[in-house]
Write an enzyme that holds these catalytic residues in place. Structure first.
Site, PDB file in Angstrom:
ATOM      1  N   ARG A  96     -26.575 -45.478  33.821  1.00  0.00           N
ATOM      2  CA  ARG A  96     -26.173 -46.043  35.111  1.00  0.00           C
ATOM      3  C   ARG A  96     -27.338 -46.766  35.773  1.00  0.00           C
ATOM      4  O   ARG A  96     -27.179 -47.756  36.453  1.00  0.00           O
ATOM      5  CB  ARG A  96     -25.707 -44.925  36.047  1.00  0.00           C
ATOM      6  CG  ARG A  96     -24.215 -44.713  36.015  1.00  0.00           C
ATOM      7  CD  ARG A  96     -23.845 -43.632  36.976  1.00  0.00           C
ATOM      8  NE  ARG A  96     -24.771 -42.498  36.880  1.00  0.00           N
ATOM      9  CZ  ARG A  96     -24.653 -41.371  37.549  1.00  0.00           C
ATOM     10  NH1 ARG A  96     -23.691 -41.209  38.401  1.00  0.00           N
ATOM     11  NH2 ARG A  96     -25.521 -40.392  37.395  1.00  0.00           N
ATOM     12  N   LEU A 113     -19.056 -47.273  33.627  1.00  0.00           N
ATOM     13  CA  LEU A 113     -18.088 -46.947  32.574  1.00  0.00           C
ATOM     14  C   LEU A 113     -16.650 -47.081  33.047  1.00  0.00           C
ATOM     15  O   LEU A 113     -15.724 -47.040  32.246  1.00  0.00           O
ATOM     16  CB  LEU A 113     -18.340 -45.534  32.032  1.00  0.00           C
ATOM     17  CG  LEU A 113     -19.735 -45.286  31.463  1.00  0.00           C
ATOM     18  CD1 LEU A 113     -19.805 -43.933  30.777  1.00  0.00           C
ATOM     19  CD2 LEU A 113     -20.138 -46.379  30.480  1.00  0.00           C
ATOM     20  N   LYS A 159     -19.953 -31.290  25.016  1.00  0.00           N
ATOM     21  CA  LYS A 159     -19.198 -30.382  25.859  1.00  0.00           C
ATOM     22  C   LYS A 159     -19.537 -30.642  27.324  1.00  0.00           C
ATOM     23  O   LYS A 159     -20.577 -31.229  27.579  1.00  0.00           O
ATOM     24  CB  LYS A 159     -19.504 -28.934  25.490  1.00  0.00           C
ATOM     25  CG  LYS A 159     -20.942 -28.495  25.882  1.00  0.00           C
ATOM     26  CD  LYS A 159     -21.108 -27.034  25.748  1.00  0.00           C
ATOM     27  CE  LYS A 159     -21.121 -26.337  27.072  1.00  0.00           C
ATOM     28  NZ  LYS A 159     -22.400 -26.245  27.754  1.00  0.00           N
ATOM     29  N   HIS A 195     -23.702 -27.573  20.040  1.00  0.00           N
ATOM     30  CA  HIS A 195     -25.015 -27.663  19.385  1.00  0.00           C
ATOM     31  C   HIS A 195     -25.405 -26.358  18.686  1.00  0.00           C
ATOM     32  O   HIS A 195     -26.270 -26.347  17.829  1.00  0.00           O
ATOM     33  CB  HIS A 195     -26.100 -28.152  20.361  1.00  0.00           C
ATOM     34  CG  HIS A 195     -26.605 -27.122  21.306  1.00  0.00           C
ATOM     35  ND1 HIS A 195     -25.954 -26.783  22.463  1.00  0.00           N
ATOM     36  CD2 HIS A 195     -27.717 -26.351  21.285  1.00  0.00           C
ATOM     37  CE1 HIS A 195     -26.647 -25.858  23.106  1.00  0.00           C
ATOM     38  NE2 HIS A 195     -27.720 -25.576  22.415  1.00  0.00           N
ATOM     39  N   LYS A 201     -27.628 -25.232  14.657  1.00  0.00           N
ATOM     40  CA  LYS A 201     -28.818 -24.375  14.528  1.00  0.00           C
ATOM     41  C   LYS A 201     -28.823 -23.737  13.139  1.00  0.00           C
ATOM     42  O   LYS A 201     -27.819 -23.127  12.734  1.00  0.00           O
ATOM     43  CB  LYS A 201     -28.789 -23.279  15.597  1.00  0.00           C
ATOM     44  CG  LYS A 201     -28.985 -23.801  17.021  1.00  0.00           C
ATOM     45  CD  LYS A 201     -28.911 -22.658  18.025  1.00  0.00           C
ATOM     46  CE  LYS A 201     -28.870 -23.171  19.451  1.00  0.00           C
ATOM     47  NZ  LYS A 201     -30.158 -23.260  20.110  1.00  0.00           N
ATOM     48  N   GLU A 240     -30.747 -15.587  28.338  1.00  0.00           N
ATOM     49  CA  GLU A 240     -31.690 -16.677  28.640  1.00  0.00           C
ATOM     50  C   GLU A 240     -32.585 -16.253  29.797  1.00  0.00           C
ATOM     51  O   GLU A 240     -32.120 -15.572  30.714  1.00  0.00           O
ATOM     52  CB  GLU A 240     -30.934 -17.938  29.062  1.00  0.00           C
ATOM     53  CG  GLU A 240     -30.004 -18.493  28.019  1.00  0.00           C
ATOM     54  CD  GLU A 240     -29.336 -19.758  28.510  1.00  0.00           C
ATOM     55  OE1 GLU A 240     -29.888 -20.839  28.307  1.00  0.00           O
ATOM     56  OE2 GLU A 240     -28.259 -19.660  29.141  1.00  0.00           O
ATOM     57  N   ASP A 262     -19.269 -22.172  30.625  1.00  0.00           N
ATOM     58  CA  ASP A 262     -20.451 -22.895  30.139  1.00  0.00           C
ATOM     59  C   ASP A 262     -20.914 -22.378  28.776  1.00  0.00           C
ATOM     60  O   ASP A 262     -21.386 -23.156  27.948  1.00  0.00           O
ATOM     61  CB  ASP A 262     -21.587 -22.755  31.168  1.00  0.00           C
ATOM     62  CG  ASP A 262     -22.861 -23.470  30.745  1.00  0.00           C
ATOM     63  OD1 ASP A 262     -22.764 -24.660  30.386  1.00  0.00           O
ATOM     64  OD2 ASP A 262     -23.952 -22.846  30.769  1.00  0.00           O
ATOM     65  N   HIS A 308     -20.136 -21.921  22.717  1.00  0.00           N
ATOM     66  CA  HIS A 308     -21.129 -21.349  21.802  1.00  0.00           C
ATOM     67  C   HIS A 308     -20.758 -19.932  21.330  1.00  0.00           C
ATOM     68  O   HIS A 308     -20.828 -19.617  20.158  1.00  0.00           O
ATOM     69  CB  HIS A 308     -22.502 -21.286  22.466  1.00  0.00           C
ATOM     70  CG  HIS A 308     -22.924 -22.574  23.098  1.00  0.00           C
ATOM     71  ND1 HIS A 308     -22.660 -23.796  22.539  1.00  0.00           N
ATOM     72  CD2 HIS A 308     -23.601 -22.830  24.251  1.00  0.00           C
ATOM     73  CE1 HIS A 308     -23.158 -24.754  23.312  1.00  0.00           C
ATOM     74  NE2 HIS A 308     -23.729 -24.188  24.355  1.00  0.00           N
ATOM     75  N   LYS A 325     -28.023 -15.664  32.545  1.00  0.00           N
ATOM     76  CA  LYS A 325     -29.226 -16.425  32.887  1.00  0.00           C
ATOM     77  C   LYS A 325     -30.161 -15.490  33.645  1.00  0.00           C
ATOM     78  O   LYS A 325     -29.723 -14.532  34.255  1.00  0.00           O
ATOM     79  CB  LYS A 325     -28.848 -17.609  33.761  1.00  0.00           C
ATOM     80  CG  LYS A 325     -27.911 -18.570  33.026  1.00  0.00           C
ATOM     81  CD  LYS A 325     -28.262 -20.007  33.292  1.00  0.00           C
ATOM     82  CE  LYS A 325     -27.323 -20.958  32.607  1.00  0.00           C
ATOM     83  NZ  LYS A 325     -27.756 -21.361  31.262  1.00  0.00           N
TER      84      LYS A 325
HETATM   85  C1  BG6 Z   1     -25.822 -25.278  27.014  1.00  0.00           C
HETATM   86  C2  BG6 Z   1     -25.478 -24.688  28.345  1.00  0.00           C
HETATM   87  O1  BG6 Z   1     -24.663 -25.690  26.346  1.00  0.00           O
HETATM   88  O2  BG6 Z   1     -26.508 -24.308  26.243  1.00  0.00           O
HETATM   89  C3  BG6 Z   1     -26.719 -24.199  29.052  1.00  0.00           C
HETATM   90  O3  BG6 Z   1     -24.824 -25.665  29.149  1.00  0.00           O
HETATM   91  C4  BG6 Z   1     -27.512 -23.265  28.169  1.00  0.00           C
HETATM   92  O4  BG6 Z   1     -26.402 -23.568  30.291  1.00  0.00           O
HETATM   93  C5  BG6 Z   1     -27.732 -23.871  26.795  1.00  0.00           C
HETATM   94  O5  BG6 Z   1     -28.750 -23.010  28.798  1.00  0.00           O
HETATM   95  C6  BG6 Z   1     -28.335 -22.850  25.840  1.00  0.00           C
HETATM   96  O6  BG6 Z   1     -28.686 -23.475  24.634  1.00  0.00           O
HETATM   97  P1  BG6 Z   1     -29.914 -22.982  23.762  1.00  0.00           P
HETATM   98  O7  BG6 Z   1     -29.911 -23.883  22.572  1.00  0.00           O
HETATM   99  O8  BG6 Z   1     -31.130 -23.115  24.613  1.00  0.00           O
HETATM  100  O9  BG6 Z   1     -29.628 -21.541  23.415  1.00  0.00           O
END
Ligand code: BG6
Length: 474
Positions: free
Chosen positions: A43, A84, A136, A166, A170, A204, A223, A228, A322
């Site tokens: 943007r 967009l 996502k 993602h 891994k 985390e 989230d 995941h 978190k």
């Molecule tokens: C993301 C979330 O998809 O994954 C985040 O939106 C999170 O909130 C992150 O911190 C964690 O990914 P990783 O690879 O650091 O474990």
């Protein structure tokens, strides 16, 4: 391999922290075609040189500098500032890149997926064999996910749609499959007769900082669990696919997700705990709590049940939070005790230390907990002791950013590590049952101090394997 990558959201956090560094590593390691080019779209108003200067500075701060590869990436990158929502402007700016098959990567909020698709279509960038990659979240509930999937399907075939999770990129996550399906010893006992429970933990130390707006609309359930954690669960619980091709694996994952028992209002209080971090100390630093007028959670503990032949009656405990005392992504598979206990000490309870503990992050370790008798007993009963067999791979494979693998797979057209429309929808169906049950049962978000393992009520959901706790140990 396609050689044209259009990156939407090019000035965003994800692009800066992961996507461009991944491209930089891939170019450095000669994993991309000679003709590879990046069309960055954002943007902010930059011209090519401004954008390159901005990117140079971001990447230069990274730990793995390689001036030549960096300049090479910058030379291959052009930038377009685009709205967009304006399909005509998109077509005017981008149609020149439709001369070759392209991969368009949408690292943008989901409400822009539809307009972006229309603009890409108008630019001729969704024609077969061009592909679309989406970050996502795919919606925020089942209805919105269905809407997004319908829009995508109206514009291109599922075989050209790549939904990123993602975690699937891994290496330790892929190793779960190798361990399970490459070893008779494990696959033979991978079921309810031998397994008592499965724990999946993603803790985390990071907080929500900088992403409050997005996070307040999602919370930990949407989230982290929807994508995941349910992907991890599906890989652990799925039936062996007949081959490793993308659809065989995705068919099996989808079956597991569909077998998740919807949470009922009656079960919500027993099978879940929600929490939100307040002020506290993490890694020796005082941190502020997450404040927001909604009751959105930063911690969630859930007991999930898979109603199928293999897993009937086996609880899958999912915990993510978190501002925990330590960063740890772990899968712990606990086996049932032997059927008849011959030894006097310790009690049969202790024999529950039979478990497989796979730590996926930050370091990759695998441990098998067994019982043994180390010292010769001087008299009386044989004394057993829990022992741990270290199965950690050696040498540890080189760490790569998960996105490196996923970028290459998207450019090559391999969908194995991407999530299919029906998987996303099956996952949302279960997540919706949880959030509806929370609403109906009035499950409150409980406070926990930053730097602790969540609200006290969640202790029974945590396996005793976590460490790094500054305070209470679960
Ligand atoms: C993301 C979330 O998809 O994954 C985040 O939106 C999170 O909130 C992150 O911190 C964690 O990914 P990783 O690879 O650091 O474990």
């Amino acid at each position: 391999m396609h050689d044209t990558l259009l990156l939407f959201g090019a000035t965003g956090d994800l692009a800066q922290r992961y996507l461009f560094p991944s491209l930089f590593h891939l170019l450095r390691d000669h994993r991309l075609p000679d003709s590879f080019r990046v069309i960055a779209v954002g943007r902010s108003d930059h011209d090519d040189e401004d954008f390159r200067a901005w990117l140079r500075q971001r990447l230069d701060d990274g730990d793995q500098r390689d001036a030549e590869a960096l300049e090479d990436l910058l030379r291959r990158t052009v930038y377009h500032a685009l709205d967009l929502n304006d399909a005509d402007a998109m077509a005017a700016a981008l149609s020149r890149y439709a001369d070759r098959p392209a991969v368009s990567y949408l690292s943008i909020p989901p409400n822009l997926f539809e307009p972006a698709c229309l603009g890409l279509k108008a630019a001729g960038l969704l024609e077969d064999p061009s592909r679309l990659v989406l970050e996502k979240p795919i919606g925020h509930d089942l209805a919105s996910a269905r809407g997004i999937n319908a829009t995508l399907r109206a514009n291109l075939d599922e075989s050209r749609i790549f939904r990123i999770d993602h975690y699937l990129g891994k290496a330790p996550v892929q190793n779960l499959l190798a361990l399970r399906f490459g070893n008779t010893l494990l696959e033979g006992v991978w079921e309810r007769r031998w397994i008592e429970s499965v724990d999946i933990i993603v803790a985390e130390t990071a907080g929500v900082d900088g992403r409050e707006g997005y996070y307040a609309g999602y919370g930990a359930l949407r989230d982290m669990v929807q994508n995941h954690m349910l992907q991890l669960l599906a890989l652990i619980a799925m039936e062996p696919p007949s081959t490793l091709d993308a659809d065989s694996i995705r068919d099996e994952k989808r079956k597991v997700l569909r077998a998740l028992r919807p949470m009922t209002t009656a079960d919500a209080a027993r099978d879940s705990v929600r929490g939100r971090y307040g002020d506290g100390v993490v890694d020796g630093q005082a941190v502020k709590g997450f404040r927001h007028e909604s009751d959105v959670e930063t911690f969630v503990a859930l007991r999930a049940w898979i109603d199928n032949w293999r897993w009937a009656g086996v609880p899958f405990r999912l915990v993510t939070g978190k501002r925990m005392p330590a960063r740890a992504t772990e899968v712990v598979v606990s086996f049932r005790p032997v059927s008849h206990w011959l030894f006097e000490r310790p009690s049969a309870e202790r024999a529950r230390s039979n478990r497989l503990r796979m730590r996926l992050q930050p370091e990759e370790t695998i441990e098998l907990g067994l019982m043994g008798s180390l010292a010769a007993p001087e008299w009386g009963a044989t004394e057993l002791q829990p022992m741990s067999l270290d199965l950690t791979m050696s040498p540890t494979p080189k760490r790569r950013i998960a996105y490196e693998r996923l970028m290459v797979d998207a450019l090559k057209g391999d969908q194995t590590l991407f999530v299919r429309d029906d998987e996303v929808e099956a996952a949302w169906r279960w997540i919706d049952s949880v959030s509806d049950a929370w609403q109906a049962a009035g499950v409150a978000t409980r406070p926990y101090p930053a730097g602790s393992w969540g609200p006290a009520e969640a202790a029974e959901f945590l396996p005793g394997t976590l460490s790094g706790n500054g305070g209470r140990r679960p």
